[in-house]
Design an enzyme around this catalytic site. Structure first.
Site, mmCIF file in Angstrom:
data_model
loop_
_atom_site.group_PDB
_atom_site.id
_atom_site.type_symbol
_atom_site.label_atom_id
_atom_site.label_comp_id
_atom_site.label_asym_id
_atom_site.label_seq_id
_atom_site.Cartn_x
_atom_site.Cartn_y
_atom_site.Cartn_z
ATOM 1 N N LYS A 8 -15.510 23.148 25.698
ATOM 2 C CA LYS A 8 -16.399 24.306 25.856
ATOM 3 C C LYS A 8 -17.780 24.014 25.269
ATOM 4 C CE LYS A 8 -12.492 27.418 25.994
ATOM 5 N NZ LYS A 8 -11.538 28.286 25.296
ATOM 6 N N GLN A 16 -10.980 31.065 19.505
ATOM 7 C CA GLN A 16 -9.959 30.279 20.200
ATOM 8 C C GLN A 16 -8.566 30.723 19.746
ATOM 9 O OE1 GLN A 16 -10.667 27.904 22.652
ATOM 10 N NE2 GLN A 16 -8.457 27.953 22.987
ATOM 11 N N ASP A 64 -14.842 36.476 26.563
ATOM 12 C CA ASP A 64 -13.476 36.237 27.043
ATOM 13 C C ASP A 64 -12.914 37.472 27.761
ATOM 14 O OD1 ASP A 64 -12.390 33.710 26.776
ATOM 15 O OD2 ASP A 64 -11.890 33.957 24.658
#
Ligand code: NAD
Length: 283
Positions: A53, A97, A120
């Site tokens: 990422k 994460q 997200d």
């Protein structure tokens, strides 16, 4: 029949080139898109995902911050870092994460992220708004899958779609996006009786379980589209998805490979969401 491959790397390349141009334009106006990624602990897969990422941000001109903490980090410390990032004007997207170590309450952490920076799309405000079709952010993996289907002009309206896996991250939002596209959607999980009866009538299968070889050729309607979100390793340690690719590609009409299918699209959608977030602040 040999299925046509939906090449997630190729589509990602095209979308990232467009994204990089938007980054240049926003940066010139003083709104360089910025992403913060928070990683807690030493999960090997998570470390690879985070590295990818950050690299994607670097490659496409986005600003990024990566905080890697040991699993000694407390919930209070993580909440305090998120609070600071919520107020940091250089940061437009915050990604924690997952999974987090067990002493940290994942729900509490996600809810601490400002919905305007929740790239997200996991915050209750965005997950709830997905029900009505108006979230600020859609979860990256399902929205990447939808982009792949649209890219290949695969008809969604009126199609029978079967989603296998019902997590908050992939399965449920995937089902929601397919419903909004007027597909008739069945969601299957671990307790579904006779999975094959559902998959055999599907025009589109999206599988996200992490169980290798779950989907075999005899479970597929000839010509169906098979999207493999799963990531696991086979007995030889080779990366694989949920689908027995070699046999299923002889029956399906379209298929995504693992690797090189949904994975790169997830990161691409993350970049696009971060750019969208920066663009909102620039208006
Ligand atoms: P999860 O463990 O939260 O959910 C798995 C789901 O699969 C559950 O709903 C479970 O009921 C279902 N399931 C398990 N075994 C099943 C079976 N035999 N039959 C039917 N359903 C079954 O996982 P997740 O976070 O949703 O991720 C799913 C998979 O997708 C994992 O392999 C993960 O690594 C992968 N993933 C890939 C990407 C990507 O970018 N490619 C992104 C996110 C997740």
């Amino acid at each position: 029949m040999t299925a046509r491959i939906i090449d997630g790397l190729l589509l990602s390349k095209q979308l990232r080139a467009e994204a990089a141009q938007r980054v240049v334009a926003l940066t010139a106006r003083g709104y360089r898109p910025g992403l913060a990624v928070l990683l807690v602990g030493n999960n090997a897969a998570s470390q690879i995902y985070v590295r990818n990422k950050i690299k994607a941000c670097d490659d496409n001109g986005l600003y990024s911050v990566c905080n890697h903490y040991t699993d000694k980090l407390t919930e209070i410390e993580l909440l305090s870092r998120i609070k600071a990032l919520n107020h940091d004007p250089k940061i437009h997207g915050i990604l924690v994460q997952l999974p987090l170590p067990p002493h940290i309450n994942t729900h509490k952490i996600i809810e601490a992220i400002s919905p305007e920076k929740d790239v997200d799309g996991f915050h209750v405000a965005n997950a709830g708004a997905l029900m009505t079709g108006k979230p600020l952010f859609q979860p990256c993996t399902p929205s990447g899958v939808l982009k792949m289907l649209e890219w290949k002009n695969i008809p969604l309206a009126g199609s029978n779609a079967v989603v296998i896996g019902r997590s908050n991250i992939v399965g449920k939002p995937m089902a929601m996006l397919l419903i909004q596209a007027d597909a008739t959607v069945t969601v299957c999980g671990q307790k579904t009786r006779n999975l094959a009866t559902h998959t055999r009538s599907a025009d589109i299968i999206v599988t996200a379980t992490g169980k290798s070889n779950l989907i075999t050729a005899n479970m597929i309607k000839p010509g169906a589209t098979v999207i493999d979100v799963g990531i696991s390793r086979d007995n030889n340690g080779k990366l694989c998805g949920d689908v027995d690719f070699d046999s299923v590609c002889k029956v399906a009409g379209y298929i995504t490979p693992v690797p090189g299918g949904v994975g790169p699209m997830t990161i691409t959608m993350l970049l696009i969401s971060t750019i969208e977030a920066a663009n909102r602040t620039a208006r």
